[in-house]
Design an enzyme around this catalytic site. Structure first.
Site, PDB file in Angstrom:
ATOM      1  N   TYR A 211       0.834  -1.208   0.000  1.00  0.00           N
ATOM      2  CA  TYR A 211       0.000   0.000   0.000  1.00  0.00           C
ATOM      3  C   TYR A 211       0.870   1.259   0.000  1.00  0.00           C
ATOM      4  CZ  TYR A 211      -3.398   3.520   1.373  1.00  0.00           C
ATOM      5  OH  TYR A 211      -4.186   4.646   1.417  1.00  0.00           O
TER       6      TYR A 211
ATOM      7  N   LYS B  24       1.054   4.312  -2.921  1.00  0.00           N
ATOM      8  CA  LYS B  24       0.816   5.732  -2.667  1.00  0.00           C
ATOM      9  C   LYS B  24       2.073   6.562  -2.931  1.00  0.00           C
ATOM     10  CE  LYS B  24      -3.525   5.665  -1.752  1.00  0.00           C
ATOM     11  NZ  LYS B  24      -4.480   6.341  -2.660  1.00  0.00           N
TER      12      LYS B  24
END
Length: 373
Positions: free
Chosen positions: A273, A277
């Protein structure tokens, strides 16, 4: 706060405003409006009329109130409620106000609504959380004078949002379209088949994103890696590339990418994750540099801890584990981020809120938080 004397009275509006709209009072005081108007040759009543005329009347939204938070009147509405009870005379032209005072008033909402009027906004991941809140925030800020293209996988949720918005603001147009941004081959068809009245997109909000699991490197499922990159990175890039020629042809437009504190500060259990990002941040900054000769604004908003369905998805539906993430803290809610997004888009065209990191007050980094346990 010093009083200033008008021709027929001594009056301290800043003090009157301060009890109910402290931020508005602070803004007015900071810009030295008192000094600017101290010699103004108008009686008290005309001064009050000028304030009333140029502050924004923002009606109470007919949409449902924000959850977990007491409704707060806008500073604009507060100013009007204080000032509309005064007896008034002739209104001076707007251009006669000192520049410092005019620029202060602009932050209260009149200009924001006019800048959003008639625009078409595409929001991905709009069925819940930040995407849903952003749809409501746009329609409220524009007074319903806006078109919204809302996409997500859950069509029923999108239709519900459409019905609620159009009931409150009949002038608005909402187009709910079931679409999974991770399905890259479908992106061309999705954009090409938009309704004719929704094709001229002005604002793209790349909000769709997800996280699966807290597994550490070496035990991360390939399916989790694939879906996070497909949704958070590849889908965002593909949709942006599809719409960018339209923005270039128009010579303007807003691209808002929703990042995360995770893209700035990786943490254990978030390798994939955080990597997605971080990719969003690099892509956003590169895009902004490549478009520097255009009037296309590239905006990134990075939330810290926000209480949405995010943690429920991360823990694969385990509500107990998701709730534990927010134990002893008061996290942001989706509406907090929606306000930032709409504020950035509704600024003057030459103003770019390029990069924003938003924390709740108890958070200082991805891993540093104060919990009251």
């Amino acid at each position: 706060m010093p009083l200033f004397k008008l021709s027929d009275a001594v009056f301290d509006p800043i003090l009157s405003i301060k009890s109910t709209a402290p931020v508005a009072a602070e803004q007015i005081g900071r810009r030295h409006v008192v000094d600017a108007l101290i010699t103004a040759p108008c009686p008290r009543a005309r001064f009050l009329r000028s304030l009333n005329h140029f502050s924004t009347t923002v009606p109470q939204s007919p949409l449902s109130t924000i959850p977990h938070r007491k409704p707060q009147p806008s500073h604009s509405a507060t100013l009007n409620s204080l000032l509309t009870t005064r007896y008034c005379h002739q209104v001076p032209p707007f251009s006669s106000l000192p520049r410092t005072f005019r620029r202060t008033i602009m932050s209260f909402g009149t200009s924001a609504a006019s800048r959003l009027a008639g625009k078409t906004v595409l929001i991905t991941g709009a069925s819940s959380g930040i995407g849903r809140a952003t749809a409501f925030e746009f329609v409220n800020a524009s007074g319903g004078d806006i078109k919204l293209i809302l996409t997500a996988r859950r069509e029923a949720a999108l239709v519900s949002i459409k019905e609620e918005i159009e009931k409150a603001y009949p002038k608005s147009k909402v187009f709910p379209i079931a679409f999974d941004v991770s399905k890259l081959p479908a992106i061309d068809a999705f954009v090409d088949n938009l309704p004719a009245e929704a094709k001229d997109i002005d604002v793209l909000v790349n909000n769709a994103g997800m996280v699966h699991g807290v597994d550490q490197v070496g035990s991360i499922a390939q399916s989790d890696i694939d879906i996070m990159f497909q949704t958070n990175v590849f889908g965002l890039i593909a949709l942006t590339q599809k719409l960018l020629p339209l923005f270039k042809e128009k010579g303007k437009g807003d691209i808002v990418n929703i990042g995360s504190i995770a893209g700035r500060e990786p943490y254990p259990g978030g390798a994939i994750y955080c990597a997605t990002k971080a990719a969003v941040k690099s892509f956003t900054e590169t895009l902004r540099k490549e478009l520097i000769a255009s009037r296309i604004r590239v905006i990134e908003v990075d939330p810290g801890q926000v209480e949405t369905e995010f943690s429920v998805v991360r823990f694969r539906g385990d509500k107990g584990k998701a709730d534990a993430v927010y134990k002893g803290v008061e996290p942001l809610i989706a509406e907090d981020i929606a306000e930032v997004i709409v504020f950035a888009v509704s600024r003057r065209e030459n103003v770019v809120i390029a990069d924003t990191l938003v924390f709740p007050s108890h958070q200082a980094s991805a891993l540093i938080m104060h919990r009251k346990l």
